[in-house]
Design a protein around this motif. Structure first.
Motif, PDB file in Angstrom:
ATOM      1  N   GLN A 167      35.299  44.152  38.670  1.00 31.84           N
ATOM      2  CA  GLN A 167      35.529  45.181  37.684  1.00 31.84           C
ATOM      3  C   GLN A 167      34.308  45.376  37.091  1.00 31.84           C
ATOM      4  OE1 GLN A 167      38.888  46.031  36.743  1.00 31.84           O
ATOM      5  NE2 GLN A 167      38.014  47.494  35.196  1.00 31.84           N
ATOM      6  N   VAL A 168      34.191  46.819  36.618  1.00 31.09           N
ATOM      7  CA  VAL A 168      32.907  47.308  36.018  1.00 31.09           C
ATOM      8  C   VAL A 168      33.061  46.983  34.484  1.00 31.09           C
ATOM      9  CG1 VAL A 168      31.469  49.361  35.350  1.00 31.09           C
ATOM     10  CG2 VAL A 168      32.328  49.246  37.647  1.00 31.09           C
ATOM     11  N   GLU A 177      33.471  48.008  41.267  1.00 32.37           N
ATOM     12  CA  GLU A 177      32.471  48.002  42.019  1.00 32.37           C
ATOM     13  C   GLU A 177      32.923  48.072  43.640  1.00 32.37           C
ATOM     14  OE1 GLU A 177      29.325  48.216  41.220  1.00 32.37           O
ATOM     15  OE2 GLU A 177      29.349  47.339  39.047  1.00 32.37           O
ATOM     16  N   ARG A 230      37.477  53.825  32.757  1.00 33.00           N
ATOM     17  CA  ARG A 230      39.106  54.167  33.232  1.00 33.00           C
ATOM     18  C   ARG A 230      40.096  54.622  32.190  1.00 33.00           C
ATOM     19  NH1 ARG A 230      43.558  49.991  36.357  1.00 33.00           N
ATOM     20  NH2 ARG A 230      44.812  51.801  37.240  1.00 33.00           N
ATOM     21  N   ALA A 233      29.475  52.125  34.348  1.00 31.51           N
ATOM     22  CA  ALA A 233      29.900  51.739  32.888  1.00 31.51           C
ATOM     23  C   ALA A 233      29.231  52.733  32.045  1.00 31.51           C
ATOM     24  CB  ALA A 233      29.440  50.337  32.691  1.00 31.51           C
ATOM     25  N   SER A 238      34.141  55.304  39.105  1.00 36.02           N
ATOM     26  CA  SER A 238      34.879  54.332  39.492  1.00 36.02           C
ATOM     27  C   SER A 238      34.914  53.135  38.215  1.00 36.02           C
ATOM     28  CB  SER A 238      34.864  53.837  40.741  1.00 36.02           C
ATOM     29  OG  SER A 238      35.676  52.562  40.889  1.00 36.02           O
ATOM     30  N   SER A 239      36.017  52.378  38.159  1.00 34.51           N
ATOM     31  CA  SER A 239      36.077  51.228  37.385  1.00 34.51           C
ATOM     32  C   SER A 239      35.819  50.010  38.090  1.00 34.51           C
ATOM     33  CB  SER A 239      37.263  51.196  36.404  1.00 34.51           C
ATOM     34  OG  SER A 239      38.373  51.042  37.236  1.00 34.51           O
ATOM     35  N   GLY A 281      37.055  58.937  34.294  1.00 34.56           N
ATOM     36  CA  GLY A 281      37.051  57.708  35.077  1.00 34.56           C
ATOM     37  C   GLY A 281      38.361  57.151  35.643  1.00 34.56           C
ATOM     38  N   PRO A 319      30.391  53.672  41.021  1.00 36.87           N
ATOM     39  CA  PRO A 319      30.928  52.648  39.877  1.00 36.87           C
ATOM     40  C   PRO A 319      29.672  52.978  38.597  1.00 36.87           C
ATOM     41  CG  PRO A 319      30.559  51.767  42.196  1.00 36.87           C
ATOM     42  CD  PRO A 319      30.026  53.073  42.073  1.00 36.87           C
ATOM     43  N   LYS A 375      40.075  54.343  38.858  1.00 34.27           N
ATOM     44  CA  LYS A 375      40.112  53.099  39.394  1.00 34.27           C
ATOM     45  C   LYS A 375      39.924  53.604  40.912  1.00 34.27           C
ATOM     46  CE  LYS A 375      42.705  48.955  40.721  1.00 34.27           C
ATOM     47  NZ  LYS A 375      43.819  48.326  40.377  1.00 34.27           N
ATOM     48  N   ASP A 381      33.770  49.986  31.372  1.00 34.06           N
ATOM     49  CA  ASP A 381      34.410  50.863  32.343  1.00 34.06           C
ATOM     50  C   ASP A 381      35.015  52.030  31.631  1.00 34.06           C
ATOM     51  OD1 ASP A 381      37.623  50.950  32.816  1.00 34.06           O
ATOM     52  OD2 ASP A 381      36.930  48.808  32.712  1.00 34.06           O
TER      53      ASP A 381
END
Length: 327
Positions: free
Chosen positions: A188-189, A183, A194, A161, A180-181, A90, A159, A92, A192
């Protein structure tokens, strides 16, 4: 390289051409190779691994970095007999990050050029973290080491979770990917991944004859050392508060230890007798007596081998390893 006492060469120059030359030289001299230089591994990792096998030595990625952690997850799941659907990490990511350059990168990190310069930060390196270059290199290393395929049209950075991994990668045929963390609109997901790595595997069929097998994917998290995976944004403040409280507790304990060393931590309690004295010994104080008097603290000279103490006559004696003073 020819030194016979050296058994393992760790290549960490970060230069692809130099890393490949060093690895080939080490293999020729019968040395094992730990390749920290992921750029060199991406360029020629499978060929170096084949030459190492032919020479009877080990060629390996460095454990602790994301590619090696993902490879460990893949090996573990395959040892269980489960097929890998997808593996990766994961980060950003937003599509606009592809437009970032070393000249504009610091705005994405909330830094000024002066702050970055004072911190000794390399703009090319930090830009590679942001624009997808580093993610692509790491996924190529994982694909080389595990045999998983890169996506045909490149990394998608969906994106995602942690609880959505089975749905996002259902039907994937053994690929590497980065999630990705964020959307696409910058939100913010929640939940996430990350800073973490992941894999999705196809569940083992458990149905009876004639029924379709269970093909759901199951996610697994592997947080990196010193980082936390799957941390929802509403818990970020709680984590900072926890660190602050932990620092306050450590400061209190340090102050309490200073008081104990100075003999100020406890006073004798009437009626507690031997119990009070035992706690006194545990905390490095002098013997506490049933009458409430506190003997002198032990001196460093009394700590030779066993705890010693002086009696009224001045004669030192030892008693079961713990010295006792008598008034």
């Amino acid at each position: 390289m020819a030194e016979p006492r050296i058994e393992v060469i760790i290549e960490c120059t970060g230069h692809p051409a130099a890393g490949i030359r060093h690895a080939l030289a080490a293999i020729r001299h019968g040395k094992h190779v730990v390749m920290v230089n992921v750029e060199a591994d991406v360029l020629a990792g499978p060929l170096l691994a084949a030459k190492a096998r032919a020479a009877g030595v080990v060629y390996s990625l460095a454990y602790g970095d994301q590619p090696a952690l993902v490879c460990e997850l893949v090996d573990t799941i395959r040892a269980m007999g489960l097929p890998i659907v997808a593996a990766g990490k994961g980060t950003k990511y937003l599509p606009t990050y592809h437009e970032s350059t070393p000249a504009t990168v610091w705005g994405h990190y909330g830094l000024t050029e002066e702050q970055a310069r004072l911190g000794g930060m390399n703009p090319q390196m930090f830009n590679s973290f942001l624009d997808g270059t580093k993610s692509g290199i790491e996924m190529a290393a994982i694909a080389n080491a595990t045999g998983l395929a890169p996506p045909e049209d490149g990394l998608r950075f969906p994106p995602c979770a942690t609880h959505d991994l089975p749905q996002v990668f259902a039907g994937a045929g053994g690929v590497v990917e980065v999630i990705s963390s964020l959307e696409r609109d910058g939100r913010q997901v929640v939940g996430d991944l990350r800073w973490g790595s992941m894999r999705s595997s196809r569940a083992r069929p458990t149905t009876s004859a004639g029924a379709s097998p269970n093909t759901a994917c199951t996610p697994t998290l592997r947080p990196l050392r010193g980082a936390m995976a799957a941390l929802p944004p509403d818990r970020a403040g709680a984590r900072r508060l926890g660190r602050q409280r932990g620092a306050a507790r450590r400061a209190d304990r340090a102050a309490g230890g200073l008081a104990r060393r100075r003999g100020q931590h406890r006073q004798a309690r009437p009626g507690r007798g031997r119990g009070a004295g035992w706690r006194g010994r545990r905390h490095g104080l002098g013997q506490m007596h049933p009458r409430g008097a506190v003997a002198r603290p032990r001196r460093p000279a009394d700590r030779a081998g066993a705890w010693g103490a002086a009696d009224p006559g001045g004669e030192a004696r030892r008693d079961g390893g713990l010295g006792r003073c008598h008034l």
